[in-house]
Design a protein around this motif. Structure first.
Motif, PDB file in Angstrom:
ATOM      1  N   THR A 161      -2.498   4.272   3.864  1.00 57.34           N
ATOM      2  CA  THR A 161      -1.326   4.746   3.600  1.00 57.34           C
ATOM      3  C   THR A 161      -1.078   5.730   4.667  1.00 57.34           C
ATOM      4  O   THR A 161       0.517   6.040   4.735  1.00 57.34           O
ATOM      5  CB  THR A 161      -1.262   5.156   2.190  1.00 57.34           C
ATOM      6  OG1 THR A 161      -2.206   6.376   2.012  1.00 57.34           O
ATOM      7  CG2 THR A 161      -1.664   4.284   1.200  1.00 57.34           C
ATOM      8  N   ILE A 171      -0.533  10.359  -6.321  1.00 56.35           N
ATOM      9  CA  ILE A 171      -0.242   9.008  -6.547  1.00 56.35           C
ATOM     10  C   ILE A 171      -0.541   8.749  -8.037  1.00 56.35           C
ATOM     11  O   ILE A 171      -1.749   9.179  -8.690  1.00 56.35           O
ATOM     12  CB  ILE A 171      -1.109   8.115  -5.865  1.00 56.35           C
ATOM     13  CG1 ILE A 171      -0.719   8.303  -4.238  1.00 56.35           C
ATOM     14  CG2 ILE A 171      -0.837   6.491  -6.238  1.00 56.35           C
ATOM     15  CD1 ILE A 171      -1.759   7.480  -3.338  1.00 56.35           C
ATOM     16  N   ASP A 175       2.813   4.279  -9.370  1.00 57.08           N
ATOM     17  CA  ASP A 175       3.376   4.110  -7.987  1.00 57.08           C
ATOM     18  C   ASP A 175       2.863   2.868  -7.311  1.00 57.08           C
ATOM     19  O   ASP A 175       3.040   2.732  -6.099  1.00 57.08           O
ATOM     20  CB  ASP A 175       3.031   5.475  -7.494  1.00 57.08           C
ATOM     21  CG  ASP A 175       3.649   6.790  -7.855  1.00 57.08           C
ATOM     22  OD1 ASP A 175       4.894   6.309  -8.268  1.00 57.08           O
ATOM     23  OD2 ASP A 175       2.953   7.686  -8.112  1.00 57.08           O
ATOM     24  N   ARG A 177       2.424  -0.974  -6.766  1.00 56.04           N
ATOM     25  CA  ARG A 177       2.924  -2.315  -7.250  1.00 56.04           C
ATOM     26  C   ARG A 177       2.073  -3.371  -6.678  1.00 56.04           C
ATOM     27  O   ARG A 177       1.933  -3.648  -5.446  1.00 56.04           O
ATOM     28  CB  ARG A 177       4.322  -2.221  -6.594  1.00 56.04           C
ATOM     29  CG  ARG A 177       5.097  -3.653  -7.230  1.00 56.04           C
ATOM     30  CD  ARG A 177       6.448  -3.634  -6.874  1.00 56.04           C
ATOM     31  NE  ARG A 177       7.232  -4.607  -7.208  1.00 56.04           N
ATOM     32  CZ  ARG A 177       7.432  -5.650  -6.445  1.00 56.04           C
ATOM     33  NH1 ARG A 177       7.227  -5.531  -5.219  1.00 56.04           N
ATOM     34  NH2 ARG A 177       8.179  -6.623  -6.971  1.00 56.04           N
ATOM     35  N   THR A 183       2.144  -2.658  -2.498  1.00 56.00           N
ATOM     36  CA  THR A 183       2.992  -1.244  -2.014  1.00 56.00           C
ATOM     37  C   THR A 183       2.598  -0.050  -2.976  1.00 56.00           C
ATOM     38  O   THR A 183       2.001  -0.308  -3.935  1.00 56.00           O
ATOM     39  CB  THR A 183       4.167  -1.547  -1.964  1.00 56.00           C
ATOM     40  OG1 THR A 183       4.772  -1.500  -3.465  1.00 56.00           O
ATOM     41  CG2 THR A 183       4.771  -2.729  -1.080  1.00 56.00           C
ATOM     42  N   VAL A 184       2.329   1.090  -2.229  1.00 62.67           N
ATOM     43  CA  VAL A 184       2.193   2.439  -2.630  1.00 62.67           C
ATOM     44  C   VAL A 184       3.288   3.203  -2.374  1.00 62.67           C
ATOM     45  O   VAL A 184       3.690   3.445  -1.269  1.00 62.67           O
ATOM     46  CB  VAL A 184       0.787   3.222  -2.507  1.00 62.67           C
ATOM     47  CG1 VAL A 184       0.665   4.505  -2.902  1.00 62.67           C
ATOM     48  CG2 VAL A 184      -0.444   2.072  -2.607  1.00 62.67           C
ATOM     49  N   ALA A 185       4.082   3.975  -3.602  1.00 63.36           N
ATOM     50  CA  ALA A 185       5.057   4.837  -3.396  1.00 63.36           C
ATOM     51  C   ALA A 185       4.272   6.146  -3.256  1.00 63.36           C
ATOM     52  O   ALA A 185       3.714   6.545  -4.129  1.00 63.36           O
ATOM     53  CB  ALA A 185       6.073   4.776  -4.588  1.00 63.36           C
ATOM     54  N   LYS A 187       5.114  10.293  -2.792  1.00 65.43           N
ATOM     55  CA  LYS A 187       6.348  11.328  -2.812  1.00 65.43           C
ATOM     56  C   LYS A 187       5.916  12.545  -1.588  1.00 65.43           C
ATOM     57  O   LYS A 187       4.801  13.027  -1.914  1.00 65.43           O
ATOM     58  CB  LYS A 187       6.228  11.945  -4.217  1.00 65.43           C
ATOM     59  CG  LYS A 187       7.353  12.991  -4.270  1.00 65.43           C
ATOM     60  CD  LYS A 187       7.660  13.518  -5.836  1.00 65.43           C
ATOM     61  CE  LYS A 187       8.177  12.547  -6.567  1.00 65.43           C
ATOM     62  NZ  LYS A 187       8.481  12.878  -7.959  1.00 65.43           N
ATOM     63  N   THR A 193      10.711  10.019  -1.417  1.00 64.13           N
ATOM     64  CA  THR A 193       9.584   8.923  -1.522  1.00 64.13           C
ATOM     65  C   THR A 193       9.722   8.007  -0.455  1.00 64.13           C
ATOM     66  O   THR A 193      10.846   7.492  -0.123  1.00 64.13           O
ATOM     67  CB  THR A 193       9.657   8.379  -2.960  1.00 64.13           C
ATOM     68  OG1 THR A 193       9.785   9.359  -4.088  1.00 64.13           O
ATOM     69  CG2 THR A 193       8.797   7.329  -3.253  1.00 64.13           C
ATOM     70  N   ARG A 194       8.629   7.567  -0.132  1.00 66.46           N
ATOM     71  CA  ARG A 194       8.817   6.333   0.834  1.00 66.46           C
ATOM     72  C   ARG A 194       7.574   5.345   0.300  1.00 66.46           C
ATOM     73  O   ARG A 194       6.669   5.742  -0.403  1.00 66.46           O
ATOM     74  CB  ARG A 194       8.025   6.843   2.250  1.00 66.46           C
ATOM     75  CG  ARG A 194       6.760   7.072   2.431  1.00 66.46           C
ATOM     76  CD  ARG A 194       6.429   7.586   3.772  1.00 66.46           C
ATOM     77  NE  ARG A 194       5.170   7.952   4.005  1.00 66.46           N
ATOM     78  CZ  ARG A 194       4.592   9.314   3.894  1.00 66.46           C
ATOM     79  NH1 ARG A 194       5.302  10.141   3.072  1.00 66.46           N
ATOM     80  NH2 ARG A 194       3.347   9.578   4.103  1.00 66.46           N
ATOM     81  N   VAL A 195       7.834   4.169   0.554  1.00 64.94           N
ATOM     82  CA  VAL A 195       6.879   3.034  -0.017  1.00 64.94           C
ATOM     83  C   VAL A 195       6.147   2.315   1.225  1.00 64.94           C
ATOM     84  O   VAL A 195       6.920   1.904   2.422  1.00 64.94           O
ATOM     85  CB  VAL A 195       7.799   1.946  -0.790  1.00 64.94           C
ATOM     86  CG1 VAL A 195       6.691   0.662  -1.080  1.00 64.94           C
ATOM     87  CG2 VAL A 195       8.478   2.464  -1.861  1.00 64.94           C
TER      88      VAL A 195
END
Length: 339
Positions: A161, A171, A175, A177, A183-185, A187, A193-195
């Motif tokens: 990541t 995390i 977060d 999915r 994917t991981v969101a 912060k 926030t970016r994915v």
């Protein structure tokens, strides 16, 4: 009306109102400021033996702040950059206290304003791991043990990541999915926030880790943090640093031909950036992946390998020109707003 000479009432207003509402600073910045005051109050208590609620602005004068800053460098081995960040937090509070008429803050503020920022040496380019080093490191955790499985997941997620240490610690289950792709969101700074998309192998490790932790069984559990320590549901940066250090030291012993640098959690972020660049991925894509506000930041970030950057700019992209694990220490309970 009683004079407001005590520090804690001013600090409470500073953290509850000024930072989040007046300044609109992110939670990460507020967390950093809280950490600075945890260290300062504990230091003053150790030197003066004054209960936290009895600490007055005068207790922070006569060189106390400078003495504390020096101790951060000498005893806690903090960098000059960290020292300056701690001073910035204290200076911001001093100005706030003075503007809001907290009696006794005048001399304190004047003294803090006279403390200069310490000159920092130009930092050497951050070290990054080779692909061979990453491969060796990821094989070290013992998958026969629960902590070993967790640790491999942590190391893999750090690399996959490019997350900052705090971003990884923050995390939550919700977060992640598990779709196609997984994917991981994250912060990041400024609450942005970016994915990011993660590879299948890392996704499999994350899925197994979350399932084994049982955090996927209910909607309420989806707010749980993915990574925890033996004592905290929310892993701290200091705990993460200890985990990485453990395996780096192990790797240095097993592979004396590799691992010549003292890698940290942030080294994984630098490593994936360099590997992406080496693979020909455009700098704007790397910028977005890392969550940089400006591509200039990304350029500085990858400048460790001048040849690689020069080659990329020529061939690929001619337009392209980041301790206290608990709130208790020595049995002393800190004020609630600093926990």
């Amino acid at each position: 009306m009683a004079k407001k000479t005590f520090v804690l009432p001013a600090l409470a207003d500073f953290f509850s109102t000024y930072l989040p509402k007046t300044r609109g600073l992110s939670e990460n910045t507020s967390r950093s400021y809280r950490h600075a005051f945890k260290l300062l109050l504990l230091y003053v208590y150790g030197r003066r033996r004054v209960p936290f609620e009895k600490i007055e602005f005068t207790h922070l004068e006569n060189g106390m702040v400078v003495e504390w800053l020096n101790s951060l460098e000498e005893k806690r081995e903090c960098s000059t950059i960290t020292r300056n960040q701690r001073l910035a937090a204290i200076a911001s509070f001093a100005k706030f206290a003075l503007r809001n008429n907290f009696d006794g803050a005048l001399s304190f503020c004047a003294e803090v304003e006279r403390i200069p920022k310490k000159k920092t040496c130009k930092r050497a380019p951050a070290a990054y791991m080779t692909r061979e080093e990453i491969a060796v490191l990821l094989r070290l955790p013992d998958l026969g043990r629960k902590n070993g499985r967790r640790d491999r997941t942590i190391l893999s997620t750090l690399y996959a990541t490019g997350a900052r240490a705090q971003e990884l610690c923050d995390i939550r289950v919700c977060d992640v999915r598990f779709a196609d792709p997984v994917t991981v969101a994250l912060k990041g700074k400024g609450e942005k926030t970016r994915v990011v998309v993660i590879p299948e192998q890392c996704a499999a490790l994350l899925k197994r880790h979350i399932e084994c932790e049982g955090a996927h069984n209910s909607a309420q559990d989806s707010r749980c943090h993915v990574f925890s320590s033996q004592t905290h549901e929310h892993m701290t940066i200091s705990c993460l640093e200890a985990i990485v250090k453990k395996y780096i030291e192990m790797a240095k012993t097993l592979r004396t031909d590799l691992f010549r640098n003292n890698y940290t959690p942030h080294s994984f972020r630098h490593t994936i950036a360099m590997h992406m660049l080496d693979s020909g991925i455009p700098l704007p894509v790397i910028k977005t992946f890392l969550g940089h506000a400006s591509i200039a930041t990304t350029m500085v970030y990858v400048a460790a390998d001048f040849e690689l950057v020069s080659k990329y700019l020529k061939d690929k992209d001619p337009y392209a020109a980041q301790e206290i694990e608990s709130t208790q220490e020595q049995g002393i309970v800190l004020p609630a707003f600093l926990r």
